[in-house]
Scaffold this motif. Structure first.
Motif, PDB file in Angstrom:
ATOM      1  N   THR A  61      43.936  55.330 -26.626  1.00 23.38           N
ATOM      2  CA  THR A  61      43.892  54.488 -27.841  1.00 23.38           C
ATOM      3  C   THR A  61      44.601  53.150 -27.631  1.00 23.38           C
ATOM      4  O   THR A  61      44.256  52.166 -28.277  1.00 23.38           O
ATOM      5  CB  THR A  61      44.538  55.223 -29.038  1.00 23.38           C
ATOM      6  OG1 THR A  61      45.873  55.619 -28.679  1.00 23.38           O
ATOM      7  CG2 THR A  61      43.724  56.462 -29.410  1.00 23.38           C
ATOM      8  N   ARG A  65      42.582  49.792 -28.428  1.00 23.17           N
ATOM      9  CA  ARG A  65      43.098  48.851 -29.428  1.00 23.17           C
ATOM     10  C   ARG A  65      43.244  47.447 -28.838  1.00 23.17           C
ATOM     11  O   ARG A  65      42.999  46.434 -29.497  1.00 23.17           O
ATOM     12  CB  ARG A  65      44.449  49.343 -29.978  1.00 23.17           C
ATOM     13  CG  ARG A  65      44.836  48.667 -31.297  1.00 23.17           C
ATOM     14  CD  ARG A  65      46.078  49.285 -31.916  1.00 23.17           C
ATOM     15  NE  ARG A  65      45.894  50.699 -32.198  1.00 23.17           N
ATOM     16  CZ  ARG A  65      46.576  51.674 -31.592  1.00 23.17           C
ATOM     17  NH1 ARG A  65      47.454  51.371 -30.656  1.00 23.17           N
ATOM     18  NH2 ARG A  65      46.367  52.935 -31.907  1.00 23.17           N
ATOM     19  N   GLN A  69      41.452  44.014 -30.394  1.00 24.93           N
ATOM     20  CA  GLN A  69      42.205  42.797 -30.751  1.00 24.93           C
ATOM     21  C   GLN A  69      41.920  41.627 -29.813  1.00 24.93           C
ATOM     22  O   GLN A  69      42.474  40.546 -29.981  1.00 24.93           O
ATOM     23  CB  GLN A  69      43.717  43.122 -30.739  1.00 24.93           C
ATOM     24  CG  GLN A  69      44.106  44.129 -31.833  1.00 24.93           C
ATOM     25  CD  GLN A  69      45.430  44.825 -31.578  1.00 24.93           C
ATOM     26  OE1 GLN A  69      46.059  44.660 -30.528  1.00 24.93           O
ATOM     27  NE2 GLN A  69      45.868  45.640 -32.536  1.00 24.93           N
ATOM     28  N   GLY A  95      44.589  52.380 -36.483  1.00 30.16           N
ATOM     29  CA  GLY A  95      44.625  50.914 -36.557  1.00 30.16           C
ATOM     30  C   GLY A  95      43.261  50.267 -36.380  1.00 30.16           C
ATOM     31  O   GLY A  95      43.137  49.044 -36.412  1.00 30.16           O
ATOM     32  N   PHE A  96      42.207  51.068 -36.146  1.00 27.94           N
ATOM     33  CA  PHE A  96      40.863  50.470 -36.122  1.00 27.94           C
ATOM     34  C   PHE A  96      39.833  51.559 -36.371  1.00 27.94           C
ATOM     35  O   PHE A  96      40.106  52.750 -36.201  1.00 27.94           O
ATOM     36  CB  PHE A  96      40.585  49.773 -34.773  1.00 27.94           C
ATOM     37  CG  PHE A  96      40.524  50.708 -33.587  1.00 27.94           C
ATOM     38  CD1 PHE A  96      41.674  51.024 -32.861  1.00 27.94           C
ATOM     39  CD2 PHE A  96      39.319  51.290 -33.189  1.00 27.94           C
ATOM     40  CE1 PHE A  96      41.631  51.888 -31.768  1.00 27.94           C
ATOM     41  CE2 PHE A  96      39.272  52.149 -32.101  1.00 27.94           C
ATOM     42  CZ  PHE A  96      40.429  52.454 -31.386  1.00 27.94           C
TER      43      PHE A  96
END
Ligand code: MLT
Length: 313
Positions: A61, A65, A69, A95-96
């Motif tokens: 992850t 991530r 970004q 977070g996504f």
């Protein structure tokens, strides 16, 4: 004007500028192997170099991530596996959203898994391993590449089938885990054939079972777990390519076209087959197909993971 300029840029994409492909696991592991093979051939089709950047940790992850970004200019892509579909159920603060925060490029290859043991482990057959695990569960270590990795998922299925929890030892990838398995520092590991083909063939580790419904073509002599009294374990590790959200469609289309040519390349297909894996057909190396596949896999694995009651955070 900026859009026009970028549109022109997209036509010339990628030019001679190298593309970075993030692999969210340690170098030398199964994801890295698939990534380096496909990157080499895609680079030829795109007339540029695709440079692999290994960013391990947290079951893939952290690397994923990083690409979510990254700049959406087409010069950063992600090569990841089934962990993209298990992370949403495992990480409550991921977070996504894989389906909303990435552009899909296409699938690459399917890789089967084997249950492996260090040579030092006393049971020499799966039949003897089952009672041994039940008696010694508290002292048997099971390596994986972190919560959300393929080895973690396979380990979950194994422990659910055994109704036995083992001592989990996480690594940044199954390449370093394999070193410890060979050294006897860790007892068991579920891993992809692309990582362990050589060690299985040389007998440097014990291979107990194929973790799917039928035997693996390149490892016909290894019976499935079901054949040896432990039915219900079926896991196949699909690998795919993604780009940051907002990467221009002409760029994504160029990447997907190069990916479709690469998965059809006889050399790539032969290399995957040699390692017990299978390159996908070009029809699966498309954005639309991958979008459907990721959605289906999230739906498939979320209930399995929730039933196991496992969370990473
Ligand atoms: C790796 O490349 O190290 C593996 O994919 C790790 C895993 O997912 O088990």
């Amino acid at each position: 004007l900026a859009t026009l300029a970028f549109a022109v840029g997209a036509q010339d994409y990628p030019g001679s500028k190298p593309i970075t492909a993030v692999v969210p696991f340690a170098a030398g592991g199964p994801t890295d192997k698939v990534a380096r093979e496909i990157a080499l051939i895609m680079g030829k089709h795109l007339n540029t170099t695709i440079v692999i950047e290994n960013t391990g940790g947290a079951g893939g992850t952290i690397g994923a991530r990083k690409v979510v970004q990254a700049r959406n200019d087409g010069y950063t892509i992600l090569i990841h596996h089934i962990g993209m579909a298990t992370a949403p159920a495992l990480y409550r603060n991921l977070g996504f959203d894989p389906l909303k925060d990435l552009e899909m490029v296409g699938e690459i290859a399917d890789v089967p898994m084997l249950l492996l043991g260090s040579k030092a482990l006393p049971p020499k057959t799966f039949k003897d391993l089952l009672p041994y695990v039940k008696t010694n569960a508290a002292s048997i270590s099971l390596a994986n590449a972190g919560i959300g990795s393929a080895s973690h998922l396979c380990g979950l299925l194994l422990q659910s089938a055994l109704k036995q929890e083992l001592v989990t030892v996480p690594y940044k990838g199954t390449a370093p885990a394999l070193t410890d398995l060979m050294g006897g520092q860790v007892n068991l590991m579920c891993d992809q054939t692309t990582n362990v083909a050589g060690q299985v063939k040389s007998g440097a580790i014990q291979s107990y079972a194929a973790m799917q419904g039928k035997r693996i073509d390149a490892f016909k002599d290894i019976p499935t777990a079901a054949e040896q009294g432990l039915p219900g374990i079926e896991v196949k590790i699909w690998h795919a390519m993604y780009a940051p959200k907002g990467t221009p469609k002409p760029v994504v289309d160029k990447l997907s076209a190069a990916l479709q040519a690469a998965v059809a390349d006889p050399g790539f297909r032969a290399k995957m087959a040699e390692l017990g894996a299978e390159a996908v057909p070009p029809a699966r190396a498309t954005p639309a197909s991958l979008q459907k596949h990721v959605a289906a896999e999230i739906s498939k694995w979320s209930p399995v993971i929730k039933a196991a009651g496992v969370y990473a955070d």
